[in-house]
Design an enzyme around this catalytic site. Sequence first.
Site, PDB file in Angstrom:
ATOM      1  CB  ALA A 125      -0.956   0.001   1.199  1.00  0.00           C
ATOM      2  CB  ALA A 126       4.056   2.374   1.383  1.00  0.00           C
TER       3      ALA A 126
ATOM      4  CB  CYS B 206       4.277   1.721 -12.404  1.00  0.00           C
ATOM      5  SG  CYS B 206       5.608   1.361 -11.235  1.00  0.00           S
TER       6      CYS B 206
ATOM      7  N   GLY C 222       0.373   5.271  -0.134  1.00  0.00           N
ATOM      8  CA  GLY C 222      -1.014   5.422   0.293  1.00  0.00           C
ATOM      9  C   GLY C 222      -1.973   5.955  -0.749  1.00  0.00           C
ATOM     10  N   GLY C 223      -1.529   6.124  -1.982  1.00  0.00           N
ATOM     11  CA  GLY C 223      -2.420   6.657  -3.010  1.00  0.00           C
ATOM     12  C   GLY C 223      -3.650   5.807  -3.236  1.00  0.00           C
ATOM     13  CE  LYS C 224      -2.190   1.563  -7.581  1.00  0.00           C
ATOM     14  NZ  LYS C 224      -1.119   2.598  -7.561  1.00  0.00           N
TER      15      LYS C 224
ATOM     16  CD  GLU D  97       5.188  -0.979   1.932  1.00  0.00           C
ATOM     17  OE1 GLU D  97       6.300  -1.517   1.742  1.00  0.00           O
ATOM     18  OE2 GLU D  97       4.330  -0.842   1.027  1.00  0.00           O
TER      19      GLU D  97
END
Length: 453
Positions: free
Chosen positions: A110-111, A231, A113-115, A133
């Site tokens: 998760a880090a 990405c 934290g955007g999603k 994370e």
Amino acid sequence: MTLPKDFCERMKELLGDEYDDFIHSYDTKINQGIRINTLKCSDTAAIASELGAQAQVEWCPDGYYIDKEKISGNHPYHAAGMFYFQEPSAMSAAEGLPLGENPHILDLCAAPGGKTTHIAAKMKNKGLLVSNEIIPKRAAILAGNVERMGLTNTIVTNESPDRLAAKFPSFFDGIIVDAPCSGEGMFRKEPQAVDAWSVEHTLSCGARQKNILDDAYKMLRCGGYIMYSTCTFSYDENEAVVQYMVEKYGMEICDIPGLSMLSPGIGSFPNIEKCRRVFPHKHDGEGHFTALLRRTQEDGSPCVPKKKKIKKTVNTALSDAIKSYREFEKKALNHQCEGEFALFGDNLYLLPESVDISGIKILRCGLHLGTVKRGRFEPSHALSHAFAADAYKNVIALDTVSDELKKYMHGEVINADTNGWCVIAVNNCGIGWGKASGGIVKNHYPKALRILG
């Protein structure tokens, strides 16, 4: 920018006649984005306009393109959690995950934290969100963003996927796996990723991603969804990983709601075209890949949320802490928080729901209300961000360009005609606490967040 020869050869094979346009994209403008936090802002377009947004991100209604040189993390709206800096293409993953009523969702990698903050906003702070994370320093950054954005339904964990899988078998309705990858899609923004690239690295990333998804599958209930994203452009880390999950577990590749404008997946595997890619020469974003997978087979018994048994001595301490908090609440809030409370040391939390979290590393467990010491309750920074400003009895509303707000964010005392605990706010969103007496407000803005100079 000098790109690795092997990378170029692989991209030629992947893109064919589009390769020259793709290479030209490295000489074009890099897109920067923000996502407006709908937990705090109802009119996202108005806030975006005020911040100087240039256009809306096509695949994310709350996402906007921005000139990052004209706005920084020191902006009061950022401090209030009203927006999040996020790569536009990265907004596609949380936007495409289906949500039912009061779902159990896991963001596994998760880090920063955007999603997590995106999906929590779509969940409207309902249900349960576990945000994990594995790297401690990155987990701390994640926890800070969860706090700033006003998330109250979120447990932040610092665990390995296999330990979480042992704790939560067949438990989650949806899982986001934004997997560690070779980062090919970020070469334009992060040139250092070019130096670390090799064909061998993409293959090792693919193997790691499969291992992570193996654990994610164990935590997914029958009928639940995994949103897999990277990405990178690498087929070995994208479609080949999806194919692995389909062949090993019989997972179904699903259409991704709202992402039809993005490029389809590549390859001859059935339904692979339902996956989505972002190419910088075709879309206004960096390289990204998303795939929505649905579990169709039932294996094992679903995990049933359980309450952790607490010793009587701890219950006494918890009762005293709740009493101190209720006394503070009557003076500072216009409503009463309801739910299950938990005490960790001196820290009082309001849990998102009753679930056994024993035996795993927890950084945050729902809403951190504050600390209790010697019978006194001191509110947490998170509590100033959890609700709209009208939820607090004493609010000092300041304009974004006011000298008093600048002084507050620098850590100085400010003047106000009120008494007791008060929330300093901009545009109906809290920035932090102060404690007023005799016309002076003592500053309780966290030292680590203060703007120096």
